[in-house]
Design an enzyme around this catalytic site. Structure first.
Site, PDB file in Angstrom:
ATOM      1  N   ASP A  94      -0.251  25.582   2.202  1.00  0.00           N
ATOM      2  CA  ASP A  94      -1.191  25.431   1.477  1.00  0.00           C
ATOM      3  C   ASP A  94      -0.634  25.055  -0.281  1.00  0.00           C
ATOM      4  O   ASP A  94      -1.403  24.588  -0.753  1.00  0.00           O
ATOM      5  CB  ASP A  94      -2.282  26.716   1.344  1.00  0.00           C
ATOM      6  CG  ASP A  94      -3.087  26.552   2.444  1.00  0.00           C
ATOM      7  OD1 ASP A  94      -3.339  25.392   3.020  1.00  0.00           O
ATOM      8  OD2 ASP A  94      -3.615  27.609   2.882  1.00  0.00           O
ATOM      9  N   CYS A 407      16.773  15.529   5.426  1.00  0.00           N
ATOM     10  CA  CYS A 407      17.613  16.825   5.633  1.00  0.00           C
ATOM     11  C   CYS A 407      18.291  16.862   6.783  1.00  0.00           C
ATOM     12  O   CYS A 407      19.352  16.061   7.312  1.00  0.00           O
ATOM     13  CB  CYS A 407      16.748  17.866   5.502  1.00  0.00           C
ATOM     14  SG  CYS A 407      17.736  19.605   5.011  1.00  0.00           S
ATOM     15  N   GLY A 409      17.127  14.704   9.109  1.00  0.00           N
ATOM     16  CA  GLY A 409      17.433  13.360   9.296  1.00  0.00           C
ATOM     17  C   GLY A 409      18.590  12.603   8.979  1.00  0.00           C
ATOM     18  O   GLY A 409      19.112  11.592   9.179  1.00  0.00           O
ATOM     19  N   ARG A 488      21.462  24.887   5.773  1.00  0.00           N
ATOM     20  CA  ARG A 488      22.491  25.689   5.638  1.00  0.00           C
ATOM     21  C   ARG A 488      23.793  24.848   5.971  1.00  0.00           C
ATOM     22  O   ARG A 488      25.088  25.244   5.688  1.00  0.00           O
ATOM     23  CB  ARG A 488      22.725  26.669   7.059  1.00  0.00           C
ATOM     24  CG  ARG A 488      21.461  27.943   6.750  1.00  0.00           C
ATOM     25  CD  ARG A 488      21.689  28.867   8.146  1.00  0.00           C
ATOM     26  NE  ARG A 488      20.420  29.629   8.157  1.00  0.00           N
ATOM     27  CZ  ARG A 488      20.122  30.748   7.226  1.00  0.00           C
ATOM     28  NH1 ARG A 488      20.817  30.948   6.371  1.00  0.00           N
ATOM     29  NH2 ARG A 488      19.129  31.291   7.547  1.00  0.00           N
ATOM     30  N   HIS A 533      14.536  17.578   0.223  1.00  0.00           N
ATOM     31  CA  HIS A 533      13.166  17.264   0.742  1.00  0.00           C
ATOM     32  C   HIS A 533      12.204  16.834  -0.256  1.00  0.00           C
ATOM     33  O   HIS A 533      11.616  17.401  -1.000  1.00  0.00           O
ATOM     34  CB  HIS A 533      12.672  18.810   1.170  1.00  0.00           C
ATOM     35  CG  HIS A 533      13.235  19.395   2.452  1.00  0.00           C
ATOM     36  ND1 HIS A 533      12.809  18.831   3.685  1.00  0.00           N
ATOM     37  CD2 HIS A 533      14.122  20.058   2.664  1.00  0.00           C
ATOM     38  CE1 HIS A 533      13.589  19.354   4.359  1.00  0.00           C
ATOM     39  NE2 HIS A 533      14.318  20.161   3.967  1.00  0.00           N
ATOM     40  N   GLU A 535       9.710  15.267   0.149  1.00  0.00           N
ATOM     41  CA  GLU A 535       8.150  15.164   0.482  1.00  0.00           C
ATOM     42  C   GLU A 535       7.413  16.109  -0.097  1.00  0.00           C
ATOM     43  O   GLU A 535       6.318  16.279  -0.422  1.00  0.00           O
ATOM     44  CB  GLU A 535       8.246  15.256   1.935  1.00  0.00           C
ATOM     45  CG  GLU A 535       8.473  16.616   2.502  1.00  0.00           C
ATOM     46  CD  GLU A 535       9.851  16.768   2.875  1.00  0.00           C
ATOM     47  OE1 GLU A 535      10.739  16.109   2.275  1.00  0.00           O
ATOM     48  OE2 GLU A 535      10.310  17.838   3.689  1.00  0.00           O
TER      49      GLU A 535
HETATM   50  N1  GLN Z   1      18.953  22.608  10.246  1.00  0.00           N
HETATM   51  C1  GLN Z   1      19.533  22.046   9.167  1.00  0.00           C
HETATM   52  C2  GLN Z   1      20.147  22.810   8.183  1.00  0.00           C
HETATM   53  O1  GLN Z   1      20.256  24.108   8.066  1.00  0.00           O
HETATM   54  C3  GLN Z   1      18.424  21.184   8.623  1.00  0.00           C
HETATM   55  C4  GLN Z   1      17.572  21.943   7.666  1.00  0.00           C
HETATM   56  C5  GLN Z   1      16.519  20.985   7.271  1.00  0.00           C
HETATM   57  O2  GLN Z   1      16.220  20.036   7.963  1.00  0.00           O
HETATM   58  N2  GLN Z   1      15.513  21.483   6.441  1.00  0.00           N
HETATM   59  O3  GLN Z   1      21.134  22.364   7.371  1.00  0.00           O
END
Ligand code: GLN
Length: 562
Positions: A94, A407, A409, A488, A533, A535
């Site tokens: 939210d 990320c 992706g 990570r 991110h 977005e």
């Molecule tokens: N699983 C991946 C990482 O921990 C990507 C995390 C994500 O897409 N927020 O680095």
């Protein structure tokens, strides 16, 4: 645990009346009844937006009654997306609505769960803060809840209105301490608080009628707790007749004009504030709270909405290839950011969702996901569906179709390139294969010794330096940006030269650091991956630059193929 910024005091009076003396801040509490998923967050955000357009300075707060300290460790199927704030808070989705609709400060202080509240109270008990006393829900837990409301107001010193959304449904056992706390809060500030209750007014097909009884019962439960709503917002299929509104008004002791219908919007959630404004919701709230402001102005908003509802330039299709596609809210901010960018380009958008674990090889990818003008691979965790995402990236790279990797992706973009362009057989992320011969994505060094899972990823805003002339620089139009992270794993710099030689441009680097935050494929129309991110920072009136450019590239590709 966060510091709420309050001076702790055994003296309840002092704790509760800190704000007497300054122009009193006003508080709007939003509860929900009958069923969950009514869109309380959206409604709260829409009201926040309307108050802002009247010139008020607002702050928003979400309480979640569950016991997890935050939603960071929950599966997206359970809870939808985890929204990340600049200060690294892993918060309820939210808050994403709050960000998109308003300019409320958003931080760890904007979301609190029962788990957090109890954790704070119990830690204080162990420290000896309550020596000699029995620690109880009332007053100790309710005091902590009230102190969080005040801490939210105090984030900025000119806050005029705080909107507090209580998660869950009235009648749930676990939300009782929150309801008790807001009852007390109003008792202490009778002139400065109002209660809004969002309910469901179903249409029963067999009876051919809309039914008000669930709303009546939900308000009864509130009354038992000592809360009498000032306004009732009714989620419904269609607008409610005056007769139905009169009935709700009479049974619930709310003036008829304060019974608002919130019908299912036909196309876009961005219609909600317009609907509420049409029914004078913001006028009434200001009147109830004795706030004197100019009326709301929705000119820019209506223009954006016009583009959403009646786009001029045809329609594009974006394929989102991920692993939580069946969950309505798992990629909420990604979908919204795509809609924002499409509205800005005045183009219609159809989002096609593809479950990546159904894609086993490149032939399957070609068959299953074909037909979109661009593809996006969003964030994710773990092995399931990974190979399918790699196939989607290969499809986009070899067919020159726009690709946006966020990320996880970006990890997909890198691993696919390593295997199929650099020829590194079996290259992988160590998240997927710990023993891979070519760990092109590997764990961040700061993550190696982490044992606790909650709140321990690389979280929150980090500065990033862009290379001039890159697609990223073209999008942002500046060299230094700041974006939010939650991961990570990262690109393994040992492979940097090899990637660069074969045409990858690492166009964004951690400011004064070595982490690769953005990768682009040179010579491809638009294939870009980001470690962060974006977005989370897109608004309908201010689309994110990377989404804007991705949509532009997609429109170009769509026109070319038509
Ligand atoms: N699983 C991946 C990482 O921990 C990507 C995390 C994500 O897409 N927020 O680095």
């Amino acid at each position: 645990m966060q510091d709420t910024g309050l001076q702790r005091s055994e003296d309840l009076e002092q704790l509760c009346f800190w704000d007497i003396g300054m122009t009193a801040c006003k508080y709007i509490f939003i509860t929900g009844g009958v069923v969950s998923s009514l869109g309380k967050g959206l409604t709260s955000a829409a009201i926040g937006y309307l108050l802002e357009t009247r010139g008020l300075k607002i702050a928003m707060l979400k309480f979640d009654p569950y016991l997890n300290v935050d939603p960071g460790t929950m599966n997206p199927f359970q809870h939808g997306e985890v929204y990340v704030t600049d200060d690294g808070g892993e918060t309820d989705l939210d808050l994403g609505h709050y960000y998109r609709f308003t300019h409320s400060p958003l931080s760890k202080a904007s979301n609190a769960t029962s788990g957090q509240i109890y954790d704070t109270v119990i830690k204080r008990e162990r420290k000896g803060d309550f020596l000699g006393k029995t620690v109880q829900v009332i007053p100790h837990v309710t005091d902590e809840i009230k102190s969080r409301i005040i801490a939210c107001a105090k984030q900025e010193n000119d806050t005029q209105v705080v909107l507090v959304e209580i998660g869950g449904t009235v009648g749930d056992i676990e939300s009782l301490p929150f309801l008790e706390a807001i009852r007390q809060f109003r008792y202490e500030r009778p002139k400065d608080c109002i209660f809004l209750h969002l309910t469901y007014v179903p249409y029963l097909k067999a009876a051919g009628e809309v039914k008000t009884k669930p709303t009546q019962h939900s308000v009864q439960i509130l009354r038992e707790i000592g809360i009498i709503p000032d306004m009732i917002l009714c989620r419904c299929d269609n607008t409610l007749s005056d007769e139905i509104k009169a009935k709700i008004s009479m049974f619930c002791s709310v003036p008829q004009e304060a019974v608002i219908d919130e019908r299912d919007v036909a196309v876009s959630i961005y219609e909600v504030p317009v609907d509420l404004h049409r029914q004078h919701t913001d006028d009434m709230i200001c009147r109830m709270l004795d706030l004197h402001t100019p009326p709301a102005t929705l000119v820019k908003w209506n223009k954006m909405l016009e583009n959403v509802l009646h786009p001029k330039d045809g329609k594009i299709r974006i394929g989102v290839v991920g692993k939580y596609m069946n969950h309505q809210d798992a990629y909420k901010s990604v979908f919204e950011a795509l809609y924002h960018a499409a509205a800005a380009a005045n183009v219609g958008l159809e989002i096609c969702r593809f479950e990546s674990d159904r894609i086993n090889d490149i032939a399957a990818a070609e068959q299953m996901i074909q037909g979109c003008d661009g593809y996006l691979v969003p964030g994710g965790f773990g092995e399931r569906g990974w190979e399918g995402m790699l196939c989607a990236a290969q499809y986009c790279r070899t067919r020159q179709i726009p690709y946006f990797g966020i990320c996880f992706g970006m990890h997909v973009l890198i691993v696919e390139f390593a295997r199929n362009v650099l020829g590194l057989k079996g290259a992988n992320s160590t998240e997927i294969d710990l023993n891979t011969q070519h760990p092109v994505i590997s764990m961040l060094s700061e993550q190696q010794n982490v044992v606790n899972m909650g709140g321990t990823m690389r979280l929150g805003a980090y500065p990033c330096d862009l290379i001039e002339g890159s697609l990223a620089f073209q999008a942002y139009g500046k060299k230094l940006i700041s974006e939010r992270h939650r991961h990570r794993y990262e690109f393994n710099n040992q492979y940097k030269d090899a990637f660069e030689q074969k045409g990858i441009l690492f166009s964004g680097r951690l400011d004064q650091g070595t982490l690769c935050e953005i990768s682009e494929i040179k010579g491809h129309p638009w294939m870009l991956g980001v470690q962060f991110h974006p977005e989370f920072k897109s608004k309908p009136l201010d689309p994110h630059p990377l989404f804007r450019e991705f949509i532009k590239a997609t429109c170009y590709a769509a026109n070319r193929s038509r």
